[in-house]
Design a protein around this motif. Structure first.
Motif, PDB file in Angstrom:
ATOM      1  N   HIS A 135       0.829  -1.204   0.000  1.00 15.17           N
ATOM      2  CA  HIS A 135       0.000   0.000   0.000  1.00 15.17           C
ATOM      3  C   HIS A 135       0.865   1.256   0.000  1.00 15.17           C
ATOM      4  O   HIS A 135       0.499   2.270  -0.596  1.00 15.17           O
ATOM      5  CB  HIS A 135      -0.928  -0.016   1.215  1.00 15.17           C
ATOM      6  N   TRP A 136       2.002   1.177   0.679  1.00 14.62           N
ATOM      7  CA  TRP A 136       2.922   2.308   0.725  1.00 14.62           C
ATOM      8  C   TRP A 136       3.484   2.594  -0.662  1.00 14.62           C
ATOM      9  O   TRP A 136       3.456   3.728  -1.139  1.00 14.62           O
ATOM     10  CB  TRP A 136       4.050   1.974   1.713  1.00 14.62           C
ATOM     11  N   SER A 137       3.978   1.573  -1.322  1.00 16.42           N
ATOM     12  CA  SER A 137       4.693   1.791  -2.578  1.00 16.42           C
ATOM     13  C   SER A 137       3.771   2.171  -3.729  1.00 16.42           C
ATOM     14  O   SER A 137       4.132   3.009  -4.560  1.00 16.42           O
ATOM     15  CB  SER A 137       5.514   0.549  -2.941  1.00 16.42           C
ATOM     16  N   ILE A 138       2.584   1.583  -3.802  1.00 17.16           N
ATOM     17  CA  ILE A 138       1.715   1.913  -4.939  1.00 17.16           C
ATOM     18  C   ILE A 138       1.185   3.335  -4.857  1.00 17.16           C
ATOM     19  O   ILE A 138       0.762   3.903  -5.875  1.00 17.16           O
ATOM     20  CB  ILE A 138       0.535   0.923  -5.079  1.00 17.16           C
ATOM     21  N   ALA A 139       1.242   3.960  -3.675  1.00 13.67           N
ATOM     22  CA  ALA A 139       0.819   5.353  -3.561  1.00 13.67           C
ATOM     23  C   ALA A 139       1.733   6.288  -4.338  1.00 13.67           C
ATOM     24  O   ALA A 139       1.383   7.455  -4.571  1.00 13.67           O
ATOM     25  CB  ALA A 139       0.757   5.775  -2.093  1.00 13.67           C
ATOM     26  N   ALA A 140       2.904   5.800  -4.780  1.00  9.53           N
ATOM     27  CA  ALA A 140       3.786   6.613  -5.622  1.00  9.53           C
ATOM     28  C   ALA A 140       3.102   7.005  -6.923  1.00  9.53           C
ATOM     29  O   ALA A 140       3.465   8.003  -7.553  1.00  9.53           O
ATOM     30  CB  ALA A 140       5.080   5.850  -5.906  1.00  9.53           C
ATOM     31  N   LEU A 141       2.099   6.229  -7.336  1.00  5.72           N
ATOM     32  CA  LEU A 141       1.336   6.572  -8.543  1.00  5.72           C
ATOM     33  C   LEU A 141       0.703   7.950  -8.402  1.00  5.72           C
ATOM     34  O   LEU A 141       0.644   8.721  -9.367  1.00  5.72           O
ATOM     35  CB  LEU A 141       0.261   5.511  -8.782  1.00  5.72           C
ATOM     36  N   SER A 142       0.245   8.280  -7.198  1.00  9.05           N
ATOM     37  CA  SER A 142      -0.407   9.571  -6.972  1.00  9.05           C
ATOM     38  C   SER A 142       0.578  10.726  -6.967  1.00  9.05           C
ATOM     39  O   SER A 142       0.161  11.897  -6.976  1.00  9.05           O
ATOM     40  CB  SER A 142      -1.181   9.552  -5.645  1.00  9.05           C
ATOM     41  N   CYS A 143       1.872  10.424  -6.936  1.00  4.35           N
ATOM     42  CA  CYS A 143       2.917  11.455  -6.966  1.00  4.35           C
ATOM     43  C   CYS A 143       3.406  11.718  -8.391  1.00  4.35           C
ATOM     44  O   CYS A 143       4.351  12.489  -8.590  1.00  4.35           O
ATOM     45  CB  CYS A 143       4.102  11.044  -6.104  1.00  4.35           C
ATOM     46  N   GLY A 144       2.802  11.065  -9.371  1.00  5.55           N
ATOM     47  CA  GLY A 144       3.229  11.222 -10.756  1.00  5.55           C
ATOM     48  C   GLY A 144       4.299  10.235 -11.181  1.00  5.55           C
ATOM     49  O   GLY A 144       4.858  10.361 -12.275  1.00  5.55           O
ATOM     50  N   ALA A 145       4.605   9.250 -10.341  1.00  6.96           N
ATOM     51  CA  ALA A 145       5.632   8.261 -10.659  1.00  6.96           C
ATOM     52  C   ALA A 145       5.026   7.064 -11.384  1.00  6.96           C
ATOM     53  O   ALA A 145       3.813   6.835 -11.348  1.00  6.96           O
ATOM     54  CB  ALA A 145       6.329   7.800  -9.387  1.00  6.96           C
ATOM     55  N   THR A 146       5.889   6.278 -12.006  1.00  7.18           N
ATOM     56  CA  THR A 146       5.513   5.021 -12.638  1.00  7.18           C
ATOM     57  C   THR A 146       5.758   3.883 -11.654  1.00  7.18           C
ATOM     58  O   THR A 146       6.824   3.808 -11.040  1.00  7.18           O
ATOM     59  CB  THR A 146       6.346   4.778 -13.906  1.00  7.18           C
ATOM     60  N   LEU A 147       4.768   3.001 -11.504  1.00  5.33           N
ATOM     61  CA  LEU A 147       4.925   1.829 -10.656  1.00  5.33           C
ATOM     62  C   LEU A 147       5.497   0.682 -11.478  1.00  5.33           C
ATOM     63  O   LEU A 147       4.998   0.380 -12.566  1.00  5.33           O
ATOM     64  CB  LEU A 147       3.577   1.392 -10.082  1.00  5.33           C
ATOM     65  N   VAL A 148       6.536   0.032 -10.947  1.00  5.51           N
ATOM     66  CA  VAL A 148       7.061  -1.187 -11.553  1.00  5.51           C
ATOM     67  C   VAL A 148       6.612  -2.335 -10.654  1.00  5.51           C
ATOM     68  O   VAL A 148       7.131  -2.517  -9.551  1.00  5.51           O
ATOM     69  CB  VAL A 148       8.596  -1.151 -11.673  1.00  5.51           C
ATOM     70  N   LEU A 149       5.605  -3.086 -11.095  1.00  2.00           N
ATOM     71  CA  LEU A 149       4.993  -4.147 -10.290  1.00  2.00           C
ATOM     72  C   LEU A 149       5.628  -5.486 -10.657  1.00  2.00           C
ATOM     73  O   LEU A 149       5.662  -5.859 -11.834  1.00  2.00           O
ATOM     74  CB  LEU A 149       3.488  -4.197 -10.534  1.00  2.00           C
ATOM     75  N   TYR A 150       6.089  -6.209  -9.628  1.00  2.00           N
ATOM     76  CA  TYR A 150       6.844  -7.437  -9.859  1.00  2.00           C
ATOM     77  C   TYR A 150       6.153  -8.610  -9.186  1.00  2.00           C
ATOM     78  O   TYR A 150       5.849  -8.572  -7.990  1.00  2.00           O
ATOM     79  CB  TYR A 150       8.261  -7.276  -9.299  1.00  2.00           C
ATOM     80  N   ASP A 151       5.951  -9.689  -9.947  1.00  2.00           N
ATOM     81  CA  ASP A 151       5.357 -10.923  -9.441  1.00  2.00           C
ATOM     82  C   ASP A 151       6.396 -12.019  -9.500  1.00  2.00           C
ATOM     83  O   ASP A 151       6.909 -12.347 -10.574  1.00  2.00           O
ATOM     84  CB  ASP A 151       4.137 -11.292 -10.294  1.00  2.00           C
ATOM     85  N   GLY A 152       6.721 -12.613  -8.355  1.00  2.23           N
ATOM     86  CA  GLY A 152       7.683 -13.701  -8.338  1.00  2.23           C
ATOM     87  C   GLY A 152       8.596 -13.632  -7.138  1.00  2.23           C
ATOM     88  O   GLY A 152       8.404 -12.825  -6.228  1.00  2.23           O
ATOM     89  N   ALA A 153       9.605 -14.488  -7.128  1.00  2.00           N
ATOM     90  CA  ALA A 153      10.594 -14.506  -6.053  1.00  2.00           C
ATOM     91  C   ALA A 153      11.602 -13.387  -6.264  1.00  2.00           C
ATOM     92  O   ALA A 153      11.976 -13.074  -7.400  1.00  2.00           O
ATOM     93  CB  ALA A 153      11.304 -15.849  -6.020  1.00  2.00           C
ATOM     94  N   ALA A 154      12.071 -12.787  -5.175  1.00  2.00           N
ATOM     95  CA  ALA A 154      13.067 -11.720  -5.282  1.00  2.00           C
ATOM     96  C   ALA A 154      14.377 -12.252  -5.842  1.00  2.00           C
ATOM     97  O   ALA A 154      15.056 -11.594  -6.638  1.00  2.00           O
ATOM     98  CB  ALA A 154      13.293 -11.077  -3.917  1.00  2.00           C
TER      99      ALA A 154
END
Length: 666
Positions: A319-338
């Motif tokens: 929830h913290w990181s996806i709020a960057a969308l509201s700041c005009g940033a691009t979200l890089v969403l990753y599915d999988g193991a780090a």
């Protein structure tokens, strides 16, 4: 520009150009002051709360309506009952989806690399189409919608579609066990559950059809299930819909319902490793305002930036990181193991290749991830062009001095390493980074703006240079609305305000340094107290895990009559034996680098340390297993099966008791 004692442990100092361009600097000037010293701006933010929060509302360009007072202290006036912007209305999703439609809003990636990207205009269309489908199912403002989804575009779209009309969103990661999901969703009785057909981990697609049906049957009041992907839900207790079949293909723009500042937005969950997770209800306005403050001011997230934070949808950092969308940033969403398994080994570069390819500016991780990279000898900076990277944020546990040093030597010398700490309870941070200040090895840079953070000793007195309880003495917008369920307000109040009247007691053992930075040593409920002396578990981890023989460790305080013994469990590299020489070396290290009080009474070897899905060690669960108490929520652990090995280790030690070195005395 800020200057420090040249003999101090400074690892990075921002350039004058970095400070000048920072949003923190611009905001300070909007308030009519220069940024330095930061302490003055921080004092202003808690001494002039109305002016500060109204000023930030305007600076951030929050979309909302209404006027009226900024703060209402409640009747009777107290921190717990204080409300912010009581006559304002807004919509969280509207603020998330604002801005230039042509900019790239989301980049999707997984273990194989970049998959797709969508613009803000395309994202708004997808949200509108899903919103139309939800309306067809009769989902209304205030209804709970539960999602068991991986960290991808579909999860983001669903959350935005639900919150656009005022629904309450709650998410779990699909790798949770069925019991762990029911322990969470079962408490909030969602009308709708949304599930993915599968998720990716270590190169394998894991089907969750059977688990979805098992969970659905145990959710009271569930009326609908939406499936994303191609999957049937066996023995479903209610109608099952394919998302692509119910979405409104004709919808072009979402409809945003502006609701009161305190309207429920999220239900999020504590880890719940020793009982049922707490269901924390967050208000839309409080979450939006606080997250924007942290991302814009403390992380300097600006339009055009790109945020990649490794997280799952259950962790607060999602929830913290996806709020960057509201700041005009691009979200890089990753599915999988780090760090996926690949060709019989570990692919340590999976996330960094993506960061390099899309020119990530903000990278989010955990201390455990950084430690694994260091142990693997992976030279991140030498292998990848990270010229765009300006900030690394780390959460979940304290970063050690060695973590700090490794990042600056092996990832990048010129960036802000922001160790941040707060919690699910506040959907944000009490102490965090600041890209306009120096970074000191082992320290969190500063208390967050708007957070009246102090460290209190056993007398209840604010102290510097000594460990004590981390507290907050003034209200802030992202305080929870309540805990979900019967008696939710009382349970919330008793959890955070009962110990000290009118003061939020967070449960962290912390220390303010003379530099103004903060060191967190662990949770107070796992604090070690041999002979009555308070020791944070992190103090021991830092020394032990820096030894070349040790891969991982866990420490507990075992109760003995009116005292406590420190017991240390080790995972040794290459399954090496735990012999007398290594035990002596370890005890000598602890004595020399900490104190005689830190030396464990017992040292035992195990094959694995238990972790939550968000990467936190679970000392309390191990203590429960050893003392014969049932661990009720194993579904929140990545590796619950390893818990039994701790009982075996203790039994083996009891059967072959060796004289332990004296722990020493003060």
């Amino acid at each position: 520009m800020y200057h420090e004692n040249p003999d101090s442990n400074i690892l990075w100092t921002p350039s004058e150009a970095t400070v000048e361009k920072a949003l923190m600097t611009q905001f300070a000037r909007k308030l009519g002051m220069e940024l330095y010293p930061y302490e003055r701006l921080h004092r202003f933010s808690i001494g002039n709360m109305s002016e500060f929060w109204q000023g930030f509302w305007e600076f951030a360009g929050i979309i909302g309506s209404g006027e009226g007072p900024i703060i209402d202290a409640g009747e009777p006036a107290s921190m717990a009952t204080t409300r912010f912007f009581p006559e304002r209305k807004l919509n969280f999703a509207e603020n998330m989806l604002a801005g230039d439609g042509s900019r790239v809003a989301v980049i999707e990636a997984d273990e194989s690399g970049i998959l797709d990207q969508v613009t803000m205009a395309e994202l708004r269309v997808r949200v509108a189409q899903v919103q139309g489908g939800l309306q067809r199912l009769g989902i209304a403002p205030g209804d709970r919608v539960a999602g068991m989804l991986p960290n991808n575009l579909d999860a983001l779209v669903m959350m935005l579609a639900v919150t656009a009309y005022g629904g309450v969103w709650s998410s779990c990661s699909p790798e949770f066990g069925a019991t762990g999901v029911v322990d969470r969703f079962g408490q909030i009785s969602p009308r709708l559950m949304v599930v993915a057909s599968d998720y990716l981990y270590n190169g394998v697609r894991h089907d969750i059809a059977g688990k979805s049906g098992e969970i659905a049957k145990k959710l009271k009041g569930l009326e609908h299930i939406i499936v994303i992907g191609d999957m049937d839900v066996p023995n479903a207790p209610c109608p099952v819909h394919k998302l692509n079949e119910i979405s409104d293909a004709s919808a072009a723009e979402p409809v945003f319902e502006q609701l009161p500042f305190d309207h429920p937005l999220y239900v999020v969950y504590t880890s719940g490793t020793t009982g049922l997770p707490k269901c924390i209800v967050h208000r839309a306005g409080g979450a939006l305002l606080n997250l924007r403050k942290e991302l814009m001011l403390h992380c300097d997230v600006q339009p055009g930036d790109r945020m990649l934070y490794y997280t799952n949808t259950a962790w607060m950092m999602y929830h913290w990181s996806i709020a960057a969308l509201s700041c005009g940033a691009t979200l890089v969403l990753y599915d999988g193991a780090a760090i996926p398994k690949k060709d019989g080994g570990l692919d340590c570069g999976a996330l960094w290749r993506i960061a390099e390819q899309v020119q990530v500016t903000h990278f989010g991780t955990s201390p455990k991830y950084l430690t694994i990279l260091e142990q693997s000898g992976y030279a991140v900076g030498a292998k990848h062009d990270l010229s765009s990277l300006r900030l690394i944020a780390s959460a979940g546990a304290p970063l050690t001095v060695e973590n700090f040093q490794w990042v600056y030597s092996q990832i990048k010398a010129d960036l802000c390493l922001a160790s941040i700490s707060g919690g699910t309870e506040i959907v944000g941070c009490f102490v965090m980074g600041n890209p306009t200040m120096p970074v000191h090895a082992g320290e969190i840079q500063c208390p967050a703006l708007g957070m009246a953070v102090k460290v209190l000793d056993e007398r209840g007195v604010s102290v510097v240079g000594r460990k004590g309880d981390l507290v907050c003495t003034e209200a802030f917008p992202s305080m929870p609305l309540k805990f979900w369920g019967e008696g939710g307000w009382d349970r919330y109040f008793n959890e955070y305000f009962a110990e000290r009247e009118g003061i939020w007691t967070h449960g962290d053992l912390a220390e303010f340094k003379v530099s103004g930075g903060v060191v967190i040593s662990g949770r107070t409920d796992t604090t070690l107290k041999p002979g009555g002396v308070r020791i944070g578990t992190g103090e021991i981890y830092r020394v032990v895990e820096n030894m070349k023989e040790v891969e991982d460790s866990l420490v507990i305080g075992y109760p003995r009559a009116d005292d406590m013994e420190i017991w240390l469990f080790l995972v040794l590299k290459d399954n090496a034996p735990l012999d007398a020489a290594l035990e002596k070396k370890l005890r000598d290290h602890l004595r020399n680098e900490t104190s005689p009080r830190h030396i464990p009474k017992r040292i035992m070897a195990v094959s694995e340390i238990p972790y939550t899905l968000s990467g936190k060690k679970v000392e309390k669960a191990v203590l429960q297993v050893i003392t014969g108490i049932e661990v009720k929520n194993k579904g929140s652990l990545i590796n619950p099966a390893c818990l039994e090995a701790f009982s075996d280790a203790v039994e083996a030690a009891n059967a072959f008791e060796k004289p332990a070195a004296k722990a020493g005395s003060l």
